[in-house]
Design an enzyme around this catalytic site. Structure first.
Site, short mmCIF file in Angstrom:
data_model
loop_
_atom_site.label_atom_id
_atom_site.label_comp_id
_atom_site.label_asym_id
_atom_site.label_seq_id
_atom_site.Cartn_x
_atom_site.Cartn_y
_atom_site.Cartn_z
N HIS A 130 0.68 -1.15 0.17
CA HIS A 130 -0.08 0.00 -0.07
C HIS A 130 0.79 1.28 -0.27
O HIS A 130 0.53 2.43 -0.46
CB HIS A 130 -0.82 -0.23 1.15
N ASP A 137 -7.78 -2.21 -1.56
CA ASP A 137 -8.75 -3.11 -1.02
C ASP A 137 -9.98 -2.48 -1.47
O ASP A 137 -10.42 -1.41 -1.48
CB ASP A 137 -8.69 -2.76 0.48
N GLU A 195 -7.13 -12.12 2.87
CA GLU A 195 -8.27 -10.93 2.84
C GLU A 195 -8.75 -10.89 1.56
O GLU A 195 -8.27 -10.74 0.80
CB GLU A 195 -7.47 -9.91 3.26
N HIS A 198 -8.15 -7.61 -0.43
CA HIS A 198 -6.96 -7.04 -0.75
C HIS A 198 -6.25 -7.60 -1.85
O HIS A 198 -6.15 -8.85 -2.23
CB HIS A 198 -6.06 -7.39 0.43
#
Length: 218
Positions: A130, A137, A195, A198
């Site tokens: 990120h 996300d 996740e 993500h």
């Protein structure tokens, strides 16, 4: 449930850690030398995109506001591939909802303080994709209703149900997860298995870590 922690502003003094860009002038110089380095405002590039930037609110795992504003930026090639994802999904009746994109390094430090678990949070010792402007996300909305579709969990739910291979879910959640994952993978993104929301863009290692506020990117 995690107890809220006191978070100072992102304009604190530089902290020790991996090499990163901390000056706007240095970032702008990199962009002049290589246009791919530019962090692009997703809301301006991608029609129909919806922002739900949780870290600009208290509705996140820390209970504190991490970002001073709700904004989403990605490196130009990453943003352009996300535009292609949006176009692919639109043909199926869906659009993207963005929870997080570029994240200043200082925010990564504070998130790790709140959740010191490397399964769900990048440690400050290495930084996050990120921080490179190469991770996003996101979820899905239904174009007809404008509402969120059924998906496995809420964003940032740290449970087994958030894992991308978890199957004990309603059929609609599994179907929508598969639609999202197919579209993202088709355009150069790879899911992080712990996740469902993500995704990292291929070639992320070509970009340096950044510790610049959103305001410095405009």
């Amino acid at each position: 449930m995690f107890l809220p922690i006191l978070l100072c502003a992102l304009t604190t003094l530089p902290q020790p850690g991996p090499a990163r860009v901390t000056e706007a002038a240095q970032y702008r110089q990199q962009v002049r030398q290589d246009a791919r380095q530019e962090l692009v405002d997703l809301a301006q590039l991608i029609p129909g995109l919806r922002l739900d930037i949780r870290y600009a609110t208290t509705h996140n795992l820390t209970g504190q506001r991490i970002y001073p504003e709700a904004a989403a930026f990605l490196r130009r090639p990453v943003a352009e591939d996300l535009l292609r994802v949006q176009q692919t999904l639109a043909r199926q009746g869906y659009a993207l909802k963005i929870y997080d994109a570029y994240r200043p390094y200082a925010a990564t430090v504070r998130l790790y303080e709140a959740l010191p678990d490397q399964t769900y949070a990048a440690p400050p010792t290495r930084g996050s994709k990120h921080n490179r402007g190469c991770s996003v996300d996101l979820g899905l909305i239904d174009l007809k209703t404008g509402r969120d579709v059924a998906l496995p969990t809420e964003f940032d739910a740290m449970t087994p149900a958030a894992h991308s291979d978890y199957q004990q879910l309603p059929a609609a959640a599994i179907q929508h997860r598969a639609i999202l994952h197919r579209a993202m993978q088709q355009h150069g993104f790879r899911n992080y298995p712990a996740e469902w929301w993500h995704f990292d863009h291929q070639g992320w290692e070509q970009y340096p870590l950044l510790d610049l506020p959103f305001s410095a990117l405009r």
